[in-house]
Design a protein around this motif. Sequence first.
Motif, PDB file in Angstrom:
ATOM      1  N   GLY A 279       0.818  -1.208   0.000  1.00 30.80           N
ATOM      2  CA  GLY A 279       0.000   0.000   0.000  1.00 30.80           C
ATOM      3  C   GLY A 279       0.848   1.252   0.000  1.00 30.80           C
ATOM      4  N   GLY A 280       2.173   1.092  -0.135  1.00 32.17           N
ATOM      5  CA  GLY A 280       3.061   2.231  -0.300  1.00 32.17           C
ATOM      6  C   GLY A 280       3.191   2.584  -1.776  1.00 32.17           C
ATOM      7  N   VAL A 281       4.026   3.556  -2.064  1.00 31.06           N
ATOM      8  CA  VAL A 281       4.149   4.060  -3.429  1.00 31.06           C
ATOM      9  C   VAL A 281       4.648   2.983  -4.385  1.00 31.06           C
ATOM     10  CG1 VAL A 281       5.410   5.685  -4.906  1.00 31.06           C
ATOM     11  CG2 VAL A 281       4.471   6.451  -2.715  1.00 31.06           C
ATOM     12  N   ASP A 282       5.708   2.263  -4.018  1.00 26.21           N
ATOM     13  CA  ASP A 282       6.390   1.360  -4.953  1.00 26.21           C
ATOM     14  C   ASP A 282       5.487   0.219  -5.414  1.00 26.21           C
ATOM     15  OD1 ASP A 282       8.437   3.005  -4.065  1.00 26.21           O
ATOM     16  OD2 ASP A 282       9.153   1.515  -2.632  1.00 26.21           O
ATOM     17  N   SER A 283       4.920  -0.501  -4.465  1.00 23.64           N
ATOM     18  CA  SER A 283       4.112  -1.665  -4.833  1.00 23.64           C
ATOM     19  C   SER A 283       2.765  -1.253  -5.411  1.00 23.64           C
ATOM     20  CB  SER A 283       3.921  -2.586  -3.629  1.00 23.64           C
ATOM     21  OG  SER A 283       3.285  -1.910  -2.560  1.00 23.64           O
ATOM     22  N   THR A 284       2.200  -0.164  -4.912  1.00 27.54           N
ATOM     23  CA  THR A 284       0.903   0.278  -5.433  1.00 27.54           C
ATOM     24  C   THR A 284       1.033   0.770  -6.869  1.00 27.54           C
ATOM     25  OG1 THR A 284       0.234   0.914  -3.195  1.00 27.54           O
ATOM     26  CG2 THR A 284      -1.106   1.744  -5.002  1.00 27.54           C
ATOM     27  N   LEU A 285       2.141   1.423  -7.200  1.00 26.64           N
ATOM     28  CA  LEU A 285       2.363   1.840  -8.580  1.00 26.64           C
ATOM     29  C   LEU A 285       2.470   0.630  -9.499  1.00 26.64           C
ATOM     30  CD1 LEU A 285       2.898   3.911 -10.781  1.00 26.64           C
ATOM     31  CD2 LEU A 285       5.318   3.946 -10.082  1.00 26.64           C
ATOM     32  N   MET A 286       3.162  -0.410  -9.059  1.00 29.27           N
ATOM     33  CA  MET A 286       3.231  -1.622  -9.871  1.00 29.27           C
ATOM     34  C   MET A 286       1.837  -2.188 -10.118  1.00 29.27           C
ATOM     35  SD  MET A 286       6.670  -3.732  -8.849  1.00 29.27           S
ATOM     36  CE  MET A 286       6.267  -4.054  -7.136  1.00 29.27           C
ATOM     37  N   LEU A 287       1.019  -2.242  -9.072  1.00 33.62           N
ATOM     38  CA  LEU A 287      -0.325  -2.771  -9.215  1.00 33.62           C
ATOM     39  C   LEU A 287      -1.160  -1.906 -10.151  1.00 33.62           C
ATOM     40  CD1 LEU A 287      -2.491  -4.814  -8.427  1.00 33.62           C
ATOM     41  CD2 LEU A 287      -2.992  -3.405  -6.403  1.00 33.62           C
ATOM     42  N   ALA A 288      -1.044  -0.587 -10.015  1.00 36.11           N
ATOM     43  CA  ALA A 288      -1.810   0.323 -10.868  1.00 36.11           C
ATOM     44  C   ALA A 288      -1.426   0.170 -12.340  1.00 36.11           C
ATOM     45  CB  ALA A 288      -1.589   1.762 -10.407  1.00 36.11           C
ATOM     46  N   LEU A 289      -0.147   0.057 -12.616  1.00 32.83           N
ATOM     47  CA  LEU A 289       0.320  -0.120 -13.989  1.00 32.83           C
ATOM     48  C   LEU A 289      -0.126  -1.471 -14.555  1.00 32.83           C
ATOM     49  CD1 LEU A 289       3.932   1.364 -13.686  1.00 32.83           C
ATOM     50  CD2 LEU A 289       2.026   2.352 -14.964  1.00 32.83           C
ATOM     51  N   LEU A 290      -0.076  -2.500 -13.740  1.00 36.25           N
ATOM     52  CA  LEU A 290      -0.515  -3.819 -14.194  1.00 36.25           C
ATOM     53  C   LEU A 290      -2.024  -3.832 -14.457  1.00 36.25           C
ATOM     54  CD1 LEU A 290       1.598  -6.040 -11.788  1.00 36.25           C
ATOM     55  CD2 LEU A 290       1.830  -5.934 -14.272  1.00 36.25           C
ATOM     56  N   ARG A 291      -2.778  -3.141 -13.610  1.00 37.49           N
ATOM     57  CA  ARG A 291      -4.231  -3.054 -13.828  1.00 37.49           C
ATOM     58  C   ARG A 291      -4.539  -2.424 -15.189  1.00 37.49           C
ATOM     59  NH1 ARG A 291      -8.716  -5.411 -12.519  1.00 37.49           N
ATOM     60  NH2 ARG A 291      -8.828  -5.392 -14.752  1.00 37.49           N
ATOM     61  N   GLU A 292      -3.743  -1.418 -15.553  1.00 39.69           N
ATOM     62  CA  GLU A 292      -3.982  -0.682 -16.795  1.00 39.69           C
ATOM     63  C   GLU A 292      -3.443  -1.404 -18.016  1.00 39.69           C
ATOM     64  OE1 GLU A 292      -5.312   2.430 -19.251  1.00 39.69           O
ATOM     65  OE2 GLU A 292      -5.718   2.055 -17.117  1.00 39.69           O
ATOM     66  N   HIS A 293      -2.281  -2.051 -17.887  1.00 36.35           N
ATOM     67  CA  HIS A 293      -1.581  -2.566 -19.064  1.00 36.35           C
ATOM     68  C   HIS A 293      -1.498  -4.091 -19.130  1.00 36.35           C
ATOM     69  CE1 HIS A 293      -0.350   1.505 -20.129  1.00 36.35           C
ATOM     70  NE2 HIS A 293      -0.041   1.696 -18.859  1.00 36.35           N
ATOM     71  N   ALA A 294      -1.904  -4.785 -18.078  1.00 38.59           N
ATOM     72  CA  ALA A 294      -1.854  -6.259 -18.097  1.00 38.59           C
ATOM     73  C   ALA A 294      -2.963  -6.828 -17.223  1.00 38.59           C
ATOM     74  CB  ALA A 294      -0.490  -6.749 -17.628  1.00 38.59           C
ATOM     75  N   ALA A 295      -4.178  -6.301 -17.379  1.00 39.83           N
ATOM     76  CA  ALA A 295      -5.286  -6.711 -16.519  1.00 39.83           C
ATOM     77  C   ALA A 295      -5.584  -8.199 -16.646  1.00 39.83           C
ATOM     78  CB  ALA A 295      -6.526  -5.883 -16.851  1.00 39.83           C
ATOM     79  N   TRP A 296      -5.259  -8.780 -17.795  1.00 41.80           N
ATOM     80  CA  TRP A 296      -5.514 -10.208 -18.007  1.00 41.80           C
ATOM     81  C   TRP A 296      -4.580 -11.095 -17.185  1.00 41.80           C
ATOM     82  CZ3 TRP A 296      -2.930  -6.903 -21.155  1.00 41.80           C
ATOM     83  CH2 TRP A 296      -1.606  -7.216 -21.453  1.00 41.80           C
ATOM     84  N   GLN A 297      -3.523 -10.496 -16.625  1.00 41.40           N
ATOM     85  CA  GLN A 297      -2.567 -11.285 -15.845  1.00 41.40           C
ATOM     86  C   GLN A 297      -2.292 -10.610 -14.508  1.00 41.40           C
ATOM     87  OE1 GLN A 297       0.966 -12.240 -18.084  1.00 41.40           O
ATOM     88  NE2 GLN A 297       1.733 -13.664 -16.544  1.00 41.40           N
TER      89      GLN A 297
END
Length: 626
Positions: A279-297
Amino acid sequence: MCGLSMIIASEGAPAANAALEASLQHMQLRQQHRGPDSGGELSFPWGSSTLVLGSRRLQILGTTQEADQPMHRSWGSKRGWLSYNGELYNYTELRNELIQQGCTFSSTSDTEVVLYALLIWGKAVLERLNGMFALVYYEANGNEVPFLLLARDRRGQKPLYYTRQQHYWLAASELQGLLASGLVKKELNQQQLMHYLHYKFAERPQTFFKDIYELEPGHYLLLKPGHQQQEGTFVPSVKLFSADELGEEEVLEKVEELMIDALLNHLQSDKPVGLFLSGGVDSTLMLALLREHAAWQLPLCFTLGNRAGDASWGTQDYQWAEKAAKQYEAYHHHLLLDADTVLSRFEELGQRQDQPIADGAWISSCLLSEHAAAKVKVVLSGAGADELFAGYHRHSAFAKYLAHQGLIKSFLPLLKSGRKLLPAGRNVPGRKQWQLMKKFGKNLSANPYQTFANFTSLSILANGTEAESISGADPLQWALDRDRQQYLISDLLALNDKSGMQWGLEMRMPYLDGPLSEYISRLPAAYLLNGGRKWILKSLLQKYGGKTYTLRSKEGFGLPFGAWVQQGKTDFLWQWLEQKEHPLHELLPPAITKELLQAHRQGKADYSQELMALALLSIWIEKNFG
């Protein structure tokens, strides 16, 4: 991931081939947790003697027998064998180039790509490998002298240790693997004990064992029968960008592009992938980017938490992680760590350390890795983001120190004495902030290099050895590079590798992806801090709807160990202080630990880190030299 084992017997070595192979098997067995899926051993002529090579394999890419190791392939008159521990993220690109060269592949593994690349292009290809790896490569070519190449990735994500004994030269993925051979003298390196008590870990290339060394990141060793070993680096020097090359919009666009590429590369796997979410910047940014660009995985998310009453000593990550997982629509698994859960396994986990690292994240990472390994075999971690993007409190504090150095020097005695009034050792509102201010005041020095070295040190002994003033070195750049080369590699990455591999879990660090980390390494330290700590990552997270996570205070991956000490729940960890024969007494007077314990229990100071360091050290020393 894999575990590597290797022994070279010199001329006149007393062990016969059968005994040598038995020693290798002991090494393999000791490292089986690194590669539980398969294993193999081979022997080769080495001058007038023998070389034996072994590998344990955790199947991630290419799960068929054709990908097992040690792997053998030929190219013309060349024959090569490879034991490989790691993941190559640009293996598809290199594979296509090799196919054009005429290579025919029999597996989908990256190991086969690395093997053919070494056969055709030699050690020069090491510079092109984007990934985390440690490897041992043996090549024979007709009547030419065979050679052995050992190499480690440039960021130091995968370990490799080696030693030269009287009749043998050995290498392995873990120190305990070397010792399991029965061919290595086990002797404590007391000099590294002192370094640990100052800076939390051994000083590379040395280890806690005399005459056993760690191969430096980005380095290789080249061995030939009857020749001296050669060591070199395959990492080019870094040239910083100049100010006129750095437009804010261009930098943000470039980092976003490289981050997306890195994440997509790190998702390559034939096994399920997870994400350690704080829930910090580093891991949440990874999750946000994956949601946008790799939602299927989208990966499964795993988080640690502690009870609400321990929040001022521990972390509130689980609340923020739950919020992030809900916002970005990811499945979230929460592991609650209370005192009973952690302390009942503290000694067991302390004994699992290959060599001591004075970081409570060892305990929490082991428990979270064990929990995650029941559901996935690969997990993404935000490790490296703070070092690359200047994210620690000490980075911004040091920048302020440098900006006001003259004023601070004038008030240095007052600042040092005033810190004693701060209530950092009590469970009061804002305790963590008081602790940061107290540490800042304690560690100030007229020498900027010494000041930052003090910022990274423990308070068990007096401040560490004097840091040299490096002629021409910008202090802020020096400080950031120091964290990248020392703390990141010898603490965080060593801890991540060992804690994940305990449970057959491969931990990947997208922030250390080659193109991304190389680009960020060229940004001057002052530029990285001009907009505040990790301003680049925070700006990107805001773009993806995560502004609220950029506003929370940085906490780290901590346990409320300090609270448990004050509550008397850790008393069993200090029984060694009364054991006259405990081996640590010869190295560290018990009175030092007792004084720290008393001050912490009475709330006079917060010695959580120091007491964690001493508890882990006492367990490891007792196991290995008791």
